[in-house]
Design an enzyme around this catalytic site. Sequence first.
Site: not given
Length: 581
Positions: A251, A300
């Site tokens: 992440h 991301c």
Amino acid sequence: DVVIVQQPKSVCVPQNYPVTLSVQAVGTGPLRYQWFDGQQIEVPCATESRLQVSLKKSESYICRVSDQYCNCIFSIWVRVKVLNLPVPPGWRGEPYIIAQPTPQQSVRHGDTITLKCLAFGMPSPQYQWYHNGHLLPKKNNEILEIKSAKADHVGSYLCSVSNVLEERWSEAADIALTDKVALLIGNLNYTHHPRLMAPIMDVHELASLLQQLGFRVVSLLDLTLQEMEAAIDKFLQLLDRGVYMFYYAGHGYEHLGRNYLVAIDAPRPYRTINCVCVQRVMCNMQERRAQLNVILLDTCRKYKQSGPTSEINPLAPLGNTVYGYATEDAEAFEVQDGGKSTGIFTKYLNKYILQPQKVTHILEQVSEDLGKDQLVSGKQVVEIKHTLKEPRALTDPVGTAGHTMELHLRDACWRQANLPGRKLLDFPCGVQVELSFSALFSNILLVFGMVRNSGTMVQDCTVDLHSEPVMEDIFSGPGRSDEMHSLLLSKADNPDCSLRLCCLQRLERSLVIKVELHYTHRDRKLRLTECREVDIGRPLIASCRFSNRGPADRRQEAMQHTVGHKSNTRQSSHLPAHHAR
């Protein structure tokens, strides 16, 4: 008796150069001389104390001196070494260096270092090698050979060339150890955010490919913030003038023009203080003035707040940094590829990374393939930036010059990551069990148990393995695919049992493997158990003692911002079998 008072001298001269060899001896009455060549054949008409020759190729000579009473003695063998190279006009026999040692060499750890210095001289010159100004004992030949190169051998080498006429010094030769190091981090088992699958295979496969390119790879899964920063600090200690890669899968997000990597223990919602700032890592890498820094982020980049755009600020005049981000202001996707989960960016990266092309071209090919992929077309676009002054490839040879304490430090850090050797355990019942070890990742150790000798009084042997302390198995949770288990077991050949020890960076003391042997006694027909223990110390990354590291410093600016709940997690894509990073 005949006594030689002056031996002939070896020489090194050009082709057809006139040479006079002489011997002086004393004895009773007149003395007789006879010169012989290297085949111990008499040289015609060579019956004087002086032998004059002019040769096209090298030859050896010896002289026999005898008296009228049949007493004789031989001189030492001498060599007339002939080389097809010129000497300057007016040369009188002083050392004249015709072959200098290679000015710069880059060798790998364990390779052989070879340096050569060659000179004309009458008599032949003597050689003495020096390392960083210190005389090397017994290193007095034309060729200096050092086997099994290590950090102590790095530095500057000189050769002193001398005879009775003069002393000359060679040019300096700088020896460097090549250095290719990669730190790969994959975070998947998040405490407060959606869990991921792809980082396992992404890190494992990329590590294997980088090792084929000669990289020393540290691959780590599931790191807390403290562990991520400790790993990065250790990685930075390894940097000098080589080629270095930092890769992250997990992440992440962007905030006010800066990019952040999310640790597995980041709270929800989290602040920038709970994450690793990519720009800080990049800046520290650039300060080392490496030949090439590569930063690859498969994560991301959504929910960018208002503020300046992200950019590389290279250190003038050299940056030598390539920066590849899996996406521009968007999600990064996982995809099921042949039954395994992989980040789509890393999928195409692994396709091209072994090619001998400049790094920027490889990333451009990745971007093109990703753009053609119908599953993510228009949804994920690779960002590529660089500060290269000239083309660089991961396959390029690398090296450093000079002798630095940093090199010793890098090697000391690297030697800490040790893998236990095979262990053969003898049990009272006569059974032998072999333990073998394999590193799936730098913080995940596989232990395999195999019964090697079942003895005469036992049957139906089974083996169980346990550890003290008990280590977490990050692969045992729900949703782990069958192909992942096949990956874990592919490291051994049909073991009787296996044990996965994960998160070794959290190990605070020596690791003890407990081996339980269960068997049936042939005569007594009883099911019995015997136990043995073996201490394997702190294996792999555990020896770096991440758990002893204090809280990391934070930039004051990072403490001022909080990112909302949505920016914490990767978003699920509406595409089947895809998940956002």
